[in-house]
Motif scaffolding. Sequence first.
Motif, short mmCIF file in Angstrom:
data_model
loop_
_atom_site.label_atom_id
_atom_site.label_comp_id
_atom_site.label_asym_id
_atom_site.label_seq_id
_atom_site.Cartn_x
_atom_site.Cartn_y
_atom_site.Cartn_z
N TYR A 198 37.41 36.41 28.81
CA TYR A 198 37.88 35.80 27.56
C TYR A 198 37.51 34.33 27.48
CZ TYR A 198 40.70 39.86 26.33
OH TYR A 198 41.12 41.09 25.97
N MET A 215 41.09 29.73 38.64
CA MET A 215 40.49 30.99 39.09
C MET A 215 39.08 30.71 39.59
SD MET A 215 41.77 33.47 36.05
CE MET A 215 43.42 33.20 35.36
N PRO A 216 38.69 31.40 40.66
CA PRO A 216 37.35 31.18 41.21
C PRO A 216 36.32 31.90 40.36
CG PRO A 216 38.53 32.83 42.51
CD PRO A 216 39.47 32.39 41.43
N VAL A 275 44.48 46.65 34.34
CA VAL A 275 45.74 46.16 33.77
C VAL A 275 46.78 45.80 34.82
CG1 VAL A 275 45.42 47.36 31.59
CG2 VAL A 275 46.67 48.48 33.43
N ARG A 276 46.61 46.26 36.06
CA ARG A 276 47.66 46.01 37.04
C ARG A 276 47.29 45.02 38.13
NH1 ARG A 276 52.82 47.70 35.73
NH2 ARG A 276 52.24 48.60 33.73
N SER A 277 46.03 44.97 38.48
CA SER A 277 45.70 44.23 39.69
C SER A 277 45.41 42.77 39.38
CB SER A 277 44.49 44.85 40.39
OG SER A 277 43.32 44.50 39.69
N VAL A 278 45.56 41.96 40.40
CA VAL A 278 45.26 40.54 40.28
C VAL A 278 43.78 40.34 39.98
CG1 VAL A 278 45.12 38.41 41.61
CG2 VAL A 278 47.17 39.82 41.73
N TRP A 279 42.93 41.14 40.64
CA TRP A 279 41.49 41.02 40.38
C TRP A 279 41.14 41.40 38.95
CZ3 TRP A 279 37.85 42.50 45.03
CH2 TRP A 279 38.12 41.63 46.09
N ARG A 317 39.52 39.82 33.42
CA ARG A 317 39.78 39.71 31.98
C ARG A 317 39.79 38.25 31.56
NH1 ARG A 317 45.11 41.76 30.93
NH2 ARG A 317 45.29 41.96 33.18
N ALA A 318 40.49 37.42 32.34
CA ALA A 318 40.60 36.01 31.98
C ALA A 318 39.23 35.36 31.93
CB ALA A 318 41.50 35.28 32.99
N TYR A 363 43.07 41.10 36.40
CA TYR A 363 43.55 39.99 35.56
C TYR A 363 42.52 38.86 35.55
CZ TYR A 363 46.46 35.87 34.50
OH TYR A 363 46.97 34.71 33.99
N GLU A 364 42.02 38.54 36.74
CA GLU A 364 41.01 37.48 36.82
C GLU A 364 39.78 37.84 36.00
OE1 GLU A 364 40.36 37.35 41.02
OE2 GLU A 364 41.42 35.45 41.24
N ARG A 374 31.97 39.45 41.80
CA ARG A 374 32.74 40.69 42.01
C ARG A 374 32.48 41.68 40.89
NH1 ARG A 374 38.37 38.41 42.37
NH2 ARG A 374 37.77 36.94 43.99
N ALA A 387 39.84 29.91 32.40
CA ALA A 387 40.04 30.48 33.73
C ALA A 387 39.78 29.43 34.80
CB ALA A 387 39.11 31.68 33.94
#
Lengths: 354, 518
Positions: free
Chosen positions: A233, A243-244, A220-224, A229-230, A226-227, A251, A238
Amino acid sequence: MRLEKRDVSPPLVRLTAPVLAVLTSLLICSSLIKAAGAPVLWAYWTMLVGAVGSLNALSETLTRATPLIFTGLAVAVAFRARIWNIGAEGQLYAGALATVLVAADGGRVAAMVPHWALPVIAAAAAFVAGAALLLGPVVLKVKLGVDEVVTTLLSNFVMLLFVSFLLDGPFKDPMSMGWPQTPPVDSAVSLRHLLGGATRLHAGFLFALLSAAFLWLFNVRSVWGYEMRAVGYSRSGARFAGMPVTSVLLRVALLSGGIAGLAGFNEIAGVKGYLTLDMSPGFGYSGIVVAMLAQLHPVAVVASAIFVAAIFVGADAMSRAVAVPNYIADVMVSVSLLTMLVAMMLTRYRICHE
Amino acid sequence: MNDQAIPVEGSIGIRGPALRISGVTKRFGTLVANEDVSFTLNAGQVVALLGENGAGKTTLMNILFGHYVADSGHIEVNGASLASGSPQAALRAGIGMVHQHFALANNLTVAENIIIGTEPLFLPWHRPKAKDRILEIAQRYGLAVDPDALVRDISVGERQRVEIVKALYRNVRILVMDEPTAVLTPQEAEGLFATLRNLVTNGVAVIFISHKLREVMSVADKIVVMRQGKVVAERFVSETSREELAELMVGRKVVFPDRKPTSVGDPVLRLDGIVLRQAGNRPKILDGVNLEVRQHEILGVAGISGNGQAALADIACGVLVPSEGLIHLSGQPVQSNPSEFVKRGVARIPEDRHTTGLIPDMSVWENVVAERYRSGDFAIAGLQRIGAARKYAELVIDQFDVRGAAPNTSARQLSGGNMQKLILGRSLLQNPVMIIATQPTRGLDIGAVAYVHRKLLEARDRGAGVLLISEDLDELFSLSDRIAVMFRGTLSNPMRTEEVSLKELGLKMAGQSSTRGR
């Protein structure tokens, strides 16, 4: 009668649904207990006592829950990104194998590093081994579109047969009286027991709790996070946003496989001390159930892992007390998964009468 | 056209209406999709069903075809009551539909496509008889089709004629055309209108579903306007105007912005020799596209869908890497990478709001930062600055009037128009130098269309360059300073909008240059 999609699921519904699902599954399974000729309430009571009724019982349940937390987290992480990792079982064995390789008693690594570092190195090795095993199927998926359900599932059997080969060949413990098992690991790698006495609960449980908390925050907090989750979905959304997607998926593969590998480390270093082919009674597969029951939420994985472990441990107690076969545990876990899926559907849809 | 149709209508009108829909109501939960809908359709008449997305046109047609059962009301065909909820009954009553997306098998001939499902496939001696009938139908209604041609070899306009013949072959007397001009060039649309005229003079009744005012005015005898599930007006073409219809359709006056002349500035986006190949021997999707968009300018790209516009948009957005060619932004070469494009001041409004523009399962704040989630504004040391993201979401909601949204609302809950406002807001608030807009108003209601148009023109007046790729010719004509046409992966030289005629554009869309076409 028709199903209609809800715009928003009320929080109350979302929280009560899992509870109702579990109660329903207990209700359904009571008919089986009845059919086995045991008094239902008494049977459930012995089950409850057997799972959490004493320090020893509780310790067993939590010990059993520990690898399930890891495999549950591994599956949850992957499923969130819509990578269907069915291979946690194989990744667990890969992690276990890496642990016994690195931390073999009298081995080269154990001789070279200080005592306190050995578990850290062994855990890292287990993580890498599990990650490597999932990386292959995910690379095949993103590069060639190969279905990862098939490849990860098959990787389980490949890994098990490989371990079986090693246990009967190069890694066979000469002191094992012919049993297919590896030599024990260095005592420095053993995890501390938490409750003393004859109980088996070990520091790996705390490690599992920390992993769950870390993954939740990461998500919920990190940029990774977020990526991830995106990408889970909507791949196309994405990708459009820049987003890569491919590296995010890789990852996710490393993280998921690695966590499953930690389950293997945990069983060797916390419980067994050496590797056998029956080390895991399907922790990897149960991890899928655990993750689904938790709706892929890392913190809920802890609760659902303890629930599943309690059913297995409790069912053993029940079978001893009232002669209901302990296979009832498998049935109960499966039924609760089904009721959970129904309950989840009802949180997202409402039933309308025409 | 009208004076030709009216006597026919009168002479057949004696028999009573071909179709009478009375008091049809249909609810889905709390949503009223159709409320007390009534209208009549006479043989020899084209009735246009006009309304925006969600006005209830499709629900009504589904009830007519027996896919849905109406809560109340009933339908009569030629005076006989039509059994509800039975597609077979609708077919037997002679009701047929030509869908927007054709249901034809590419690898079969025209004749095979027409008879499929009606004639036994394994009795080839039926074929000549069937072919005779097809030719007879084609001749009687003036529908030029070649029964022996393979469907994959014929044009879109011809495919539509095949669909119509297919319906007539099944003795359809009430033909429903669902947004039939969406895939046609203006010339092909004219041809279709002539065909429909021919059909109605031969006693067929046509329901023409559309949201385009211009074509409704030119093809229909009577126009039934629907809004929010209700029939709000019924007008004969002779007694109404486009302005009145627009207002009826929306329920209020809509003011479309005007394009004021400006003088263009420096080039912002330049594409040189863009080629996009496909795997194997298939034709190139883009074959040497050159274009230049300058400051204070909207360059419109017209074309029938599937001629390479989607690929051009993806390349201009940085999502797709071209096989060959160079892209310059403000005179500097740029790498094909969405984040790089956004960083260099490109605002991107994609064709599909649901699957590419937004991630519907994520919240509004997660969506407004999606293009710039790694920038210092929204991330620090690998962690998201959620507070800043929420603030930005609030700003977008506030400045772009996104209704029904808070930073934590999931984007899925927004209506199409509000989704588009969210996409516009997150990129236009960055004062972009270049805007790539692909079909920016598709599926939006008229109010939202006007809003999007206003925002694009404002950005242009402020100095941004805009690449507008659209299949809506009205939109292109009202917004663009210059218009170019895409055909089979090539882009024509842009012409000043004032100097382009609809006819010329139509010929180019069909792949004929205006000199050869004559």
